[in-house]
Motif scaffolding. Structure first.
Motif, PDB file in Angstrom:
ATOM      1  N   UNK A   1      34.707  29.690  60.987  1.00 55.53           N
ATOM      2  CA  UNK A   1      34.865  28.617  61.925  1.00 55.53           C
ATOM      3  C   UNK A   1      34.554  29.303  63.041  1.00 55.53           C
ATOM      4  N   UNK A   2      33.611  28.750  63.974  1.00 58.12           N
ATOM      5  CA  UNK A   2      32.909  29.570  65.165  1.00 58.12           C
ATOM      6  C   UNK A   2      34.199  29.460  66.315  1.00 58.12           C
ATOM      7  N   UNK A   3      33.940  30.602  67.010  1.00 55.46           N
ATOM      8  CA  UNK A   3      35.102  30.627  68.079  1.00 55.46           C
ATOM      9  C   UNK A   3      34.586  31.193  69.366  1.00 55.46           C
ATOM     10  N   UNK A   4      35.530  30.739  70.312  1.00 53.48           N
ATOM     11  CA  UNK A   4      35.023  31.257  71.833  1.00 53.48           C
ATOM     12  C   UNK A   4      35.986  32.288  72.300  1.00 53.48           C
ATOM     13  N   UNK A   5      36.706  32.735  71.165  1.00 57.44           N
ATOM     14  CA  UNK A   5      37.752  33.963  71.624  1.00 57.44           C
ATOM     15  C   UNK A   5      37.210  35.435  71.068  1.00 57.44           C
ATOM     16  N   UNK A   6      35.934  35.462  71.001  1.00 57.19           N
ATOM     17  CA  UNK A   6      35.344  36.984  70.427  1.00 57.19           C
ATOM     18  C   UNK A   6      35.713  37.921  71.421  1.00 57.19           C
ATOM     19  N   UNK A   7      35.146  39.121  71.228  1.00 55.33           N
ATOM     20  CA  UNK A   7      35.544  40.430  71.958  1.00 55.33           C
ATOM     21  C   UNK A   7      34.872  40.384  73.397  1.00 55.33           C
ATOM     22  N   UNK A   8      35.654  40.991  74.280  1.00 53.73           N
ATOM     23  CA  UNK A   8      34.913  41.003  75.843  1.00 53.73           C
ATOM     24  C   UNK A   8      33.911  41.979  75.570  1.00 53.73           C
ATOM     25  N   UNK A   9      33.412  42.607  74.822  1.00 59.44           N
ATOM     26  CA  UNK A   9      32.282  43.470  74.697  1.00 59.44           C
ATOM     27  C   UNK A   9      31.102  43.041  73.883  1.00 59.44           C
ATOM     28  N   UNK A  10      30.069  43.231  74.251  1.00 56.03           N
ATOM     29  CA  UNK A  10      28.835  42.606  73.620  1.00 56.03           C
ATOM     30  C   UNK A  10      28.448  43.651  72.435  1.00 56.03           C
ATOM     31  N   UNK A  11      27.382  43.218  71.613  1.00 56.37           N
ATOM     32  CA  UNK A  11      27.234  44.095  70.432  1.00 56.37           C
ATOM     33  C   UNK A  11      26.713  45.409  70.556  1.00 56.37           C
ATOM     34  N   UNK A  12      26.375  45.706  71.955  1.00 57.47           N
ATOM     35  CA  UNK A  12      25.772  46.938  72.398  1.00 57.47           C
ATOM     36  C   UNK A  12      27.074  47.733  72.825  1.00 57.47           C
ATOM     37  N   UNK A  13      28.119  47.307  73.033  1.00 62.60           N
ATOM     38  CA  UNK A  13      29.191  47.884  73.673  1.00 62.60           C
ATOM     39  C   UNK A  13      29.560  47.783  75.022  1.00 62.60           C
ATOM     40  N   UNK A  14      28.918  46.922  75.709  1.00 64.58           N
ATOM     41  CA  UNK A  14      29.100  46.687  77.117  1.00 64.58           C
ATOM     42  C   UNK A  14      29.936  45.624  77.527  1.00 64.58           C
ATOM     43  N   UNK A  15      30.695  45.896  78.412  1.00 66.33           N
ATOM     44  CA  UNK A  15      31.912  44.922  78.829  1.00 66.33           C
ATOM     45  C   UNK A  15      31.502  43.806  79.513  1.00 66.33           C
ATOM     46  N   UNK A  16      31.511  42.600  78.944  1.00 67.80           N
ATOM     47  CA  UNK A  16      30.892  41.513  79.645  1.00 67.80           C
ATOM     48  C   UNK A  16      32.082  40.882  80.752  1.00 67.80           C
ATOM     49  N   UNK A  17      33.074  41.437  80.781  1.00 66.25           N
ATOM     50  CA  UNK A  17      33.783  40.726  81.964  1.00 66.25           C
ATOM     51  C   UNK A  17      34.570  39.706  81.215  1.00 66.25           C
ATOM     52  N   UNK A  18      34.582  38.985  80.130  1.00 72.52           N
ATOM     53  CA  UNK A  18      35.079  37.860  79.697  1.00 72.52           C
ATOM     54  C   UNK A  18      34.759  37.624  78.258  1.00 72.52           C
ATOM     55  N   UNK A  19      35.300  36.762  77.433  1.00 76.76           N
ATOM     56  CA  UNK A  19      35.182  36.395  76.016  1.00 76.76           C
ATOM     57  C   UNK A  19      34.033  36.112  75.783  1.00 76.76           C
ATOM     58  N   UNK A  20      33.429  36.526  74.443  1.00 81.69           N
ATOM     59  CA  UNK A  20      32.126  36.069  73.920  1.00 81.69           C
ATOM     60  C   UNK A  20      32.533  35.370  72.778  1.00 81.69           C
TER      61      UNK A  20
END
Length: 474
Positions: A319-338
Motif C-alpha cells: 500500500x502506498x504511503x506518505x509516511x516514509x522516511x524524512x531522508x531521501x534515497x541519497x541520504x539527505x534530510x528532506x525536512x519532512x516525510x517522503x
C-alpha cells in the motif's frame, strides 16, 4: 462511376448491333433482303465480378451472332480477344490502394466504355511472433501485445488477428514509408527511469516477397536535434518472421541518443512486389543490466514493484504511503516525510497470509559472482495488537532467481542469497530516532546467471513500512 470491390456486383454495358443514331437516341433499322436467313449480331451486355483481394476482374459478355470480342482493361496491358461465350479474367496491379480504370469492350464493330474504381485490399496474414516473455518493467514496449508506446502513422494500421495478437501493417512501400510515431521521445540512457536506460532495440518483421519487400531500411528519427539514425540493407526471410536486435551505440549510422519516430521503408538495394506490404511486431527496448533499483524511494507509487501474475493472490505489492522516511534515497534530510511502501495487517504475510497478502518484487540482472549489498530502511508501528509468533517484523530477501508468478516466489522464500528479518517496532518513521527508522544492509554474492530479485513483505498486526531501497555494488 462504378466501384469494384471484393465480391461486389455487376457492371452492365448495353448496346444493339443494328442501330442508327439521331437526336432522340438509338432507332432500330429495319433489315432488308440481305438479312434474310441470317442471325443479327447483337452485343447486349456484359457482367463483371471480382475475386481474391479485389483486383481480379472477370468480364462475361452476353452476345448473339458474335464470333469474338475484344476487352481493353484500361491499365496499359495488352487487349484480350475471346470467342463468344468465353469469359475474360484480368488481375489488376495491387501497387496502388485504389485506382480508376476505363474498361472498353468491342464486339461486332461497336465499342462501349465505362469508368470504374478498383479498390486493392491487402489480405492480412494469420501468423504472429511470440510476445516478449520478460517482465514489463524490464522491457520498454514501443509496440507489443503488452502495451503500446506509439501508433502507426503514415501508410500503417494496426490489425487484430483471430489469435488476439495485434500487428502493425505497412503497405505500398514502393513510394510510401511506414511510420511509428511515439507518444513521447525516448532518451536511451533514461528509457526506463532517470539514469536507467537501454542500449538495444528489438524488431520482429514479416514479409512475403511476392507481395512485399526483400530488404528493409529502418530509421530512428530525432526531430529535436534534426538527426536520423539509419540502418540499411537488412535481409528479410521470405514468408517468415525475422527478428532483429540492434545496439543503439554501434549498429546505426550514428549513436542513438534519443528518438521519437521510427520509419520503415524498402532498403536501398531492395525490391518491391505487388502491394509491398510488411508486418511489424514486438518493438521493444530491454532494460540494461545493472544494480539500480528503479523507484527505490517509492515516489512513483507501485511502479516497477508490481507483479504481472500472482496465482490465488494479488498483484499489488504494497500500500502506498506518505509516511516514509524524512531522508531521501541519497541520504539527505528532506525536512519532512517522503513517500514509502506500507503494509497493513490485512496485507501482511506469515501467519496473517491470505489472498490479500502483498509482496513487493523487482528483478535485477547483475554481474555473475560479484558482491553487492541490499540496503533499505524500515519502521513498524508499536501500537497494541496481537503479535504473530516470532514477533512483528519486516522481511527483505534477495531471491536466487526470477519468478513469473508471485505465488511461486512466495512458496520459495528459502531459495535466497541473503535475507533479514527486522523486529524493531518503534512506530512509523516520524516516531523513530531522527525520523530515519532502522537501516538494514544485507551483503550477498550474485549467482552464476546474475538473475536475482529483491523481495519484501511484512508480518504485523499494525502498519509496517520500508523506504529508500538500493543495491550497492562493492
Amino acid at each position: 462511376m462504378n466501384s469494384l470491390k471484393k465480391g461486389i456486383g455487376t457492371l452492365l454495358i448495353v448496346g444493339l448491333m443494328i442501330v442508327s443514331c439521331d437526336d432522340e437516341g438509338y432507332i432500330p433499322i429495319a433489315p432488308d433482303d440481305s438479312f434474310v436467313g441470317k442471325t443479327a449480331a447483337v452485343f447486349s451486355s456484359f457482367s463483371t465480378s471480382t475475386d481474391g483481394d479485389g483486383t481480379i476482374v472477370t468480364v462475361k459478355p452476353l452476345t448473339v451472332g458474335v464470333d469474338s470480342y475484344v476487352v481493353d482493361f484500361g491499365d496499359g496491358s495488352s487487349t484480350v480477344t475471346a470467342a463468344q461465350g468465353e469469359t475474360v479474367t484480368h488481375d489488376y496491379s495491387n501497387k496502388d490502394a485504389s485506382t480508376d480504370y476505363t474498361i472498353s469492350v468491342t464486339a461486332a464493330g461497336i465499342t462501349k466504355t465505362t469508368d470504374i474504381t478498383v479498390d486493392h485490399t491487402v489480405q492480412p496474414i494469420g501468423t504472429a511472433p511470440s510476445s516478449p516473455s520478460g517482465k514489463r518493467y524490464n522491457l520498454l514496449n514501443i509496440f507489443t501485445d503488452a502495451t503500446s508506446f506509439g501508433s502507426a502513422g503514415t501508410g500503417g494500421k494496426v490489425i487484430a488477428l483471430e489469435s488476439g495478437n495485434n500487428l502493425l501493417e505497412f503497405s505500398r512501400l514502393h513510394s510510401d514509408t511506414g511510420v511509428v510515431s511515439l507518444s513521447d521521445e525516448i532518451v536511451a540512457t533514461d528509457a526506463f527511469y532517470s539514469g536507467v536506460g537501454s542500449s538495444e532495440i528489438h524488431f520482429d518483421v514479416y514479409s512475403n516477397f511476392a507481395e512485399g519487400i526483400d530488404k528493409l531500411k529502418i530509421t530512428l528519427v530525432d526531430s529535436t536535434n534534426s538527426v536520423s539514425h539509419v540502418i540499411d540493407d537488412l535481409d528479410l526471410t521470405d514468408g517468415e518472421w525475422t527478428s532483429f536486435d540492434f545496439n543503439l551505440d554501434t549498429d546505426f549510422s550514428s549513436p542513438v541518443v534519443q528518438f521519437e519516430t521510427i520509419v520503415f521503408e524498402v532498403a536501398s538495394s531492395g525490391t518491391t512486389n505487388d502491394h509491398a506490404t510488411i508486418y511489424v511486431d514486438n518493438i521493444y527496448m530491454p532494460r540494461m543490466t545493472g544494480s539500480t533499483i528503479i523507484n527505490g524511494d517509492f515516489e512513483d507509487g507501485q511502479d516497477f514493484w508490481k507483479w504481472g501474475k500472482f496465482t490465488d493472490g494479488t498483484t499489488n505489492p504494497f500500500g502506498s504511503s506518505s509516511d516514509g522516511s524524512d531522508f531521501d534515497i541519497d541520504g539527505n534530510d528532506t525536512g519532512g516525510k517522503t513517500r514509502g511502501a506500507k503494509w497493513s495487517s490485512s496485507q501482511s504475510a506469515g501467519e496473517f497470509r491470505s489472498s490479500s497478502s502483498r509482496f513487493a518484487y523487482q528483478e535485477l540482472v547483475l554481474t555473475p559472482g560479484a558482491n553487492y549489498i541490499l540496503q533499505y530502511q524500515y519502521a513498524i508501528k508499536d501500537d497494541s495488537g496481537t503479535d504473530p509468533v516470532g514477533g512483528r517484523r519486516v522481511v527483505g530477501l534477495i531471491l536466487d532467481q526470477h519468478y513469473d508468478d508471485g505465488a511461486d516466489a512466495a512458496a520459495n522464500l528459502g531459495n535466497n542469497l541473503g535475507f533479514d528479518e527486522g523486529f524493531v517496532a518503534e512506530g512509523k518513521f516520524s516516531d523513530t530516532n531522527n525520523d530515519f527508522g532502522t537501516l538494514v544492509q544485507i551483503p550477498f554474492t550474485a549467482n552464476i546467471s546474475g538473475e536475482v530479485a529483491v523481495m519484501f513483505y511484512a508480518v504485523s498486526p499494525k502498519d509496517a513500512y520500508i523506504d529508500n531501497v538500493k543495491v550497492i555494488a562493492l
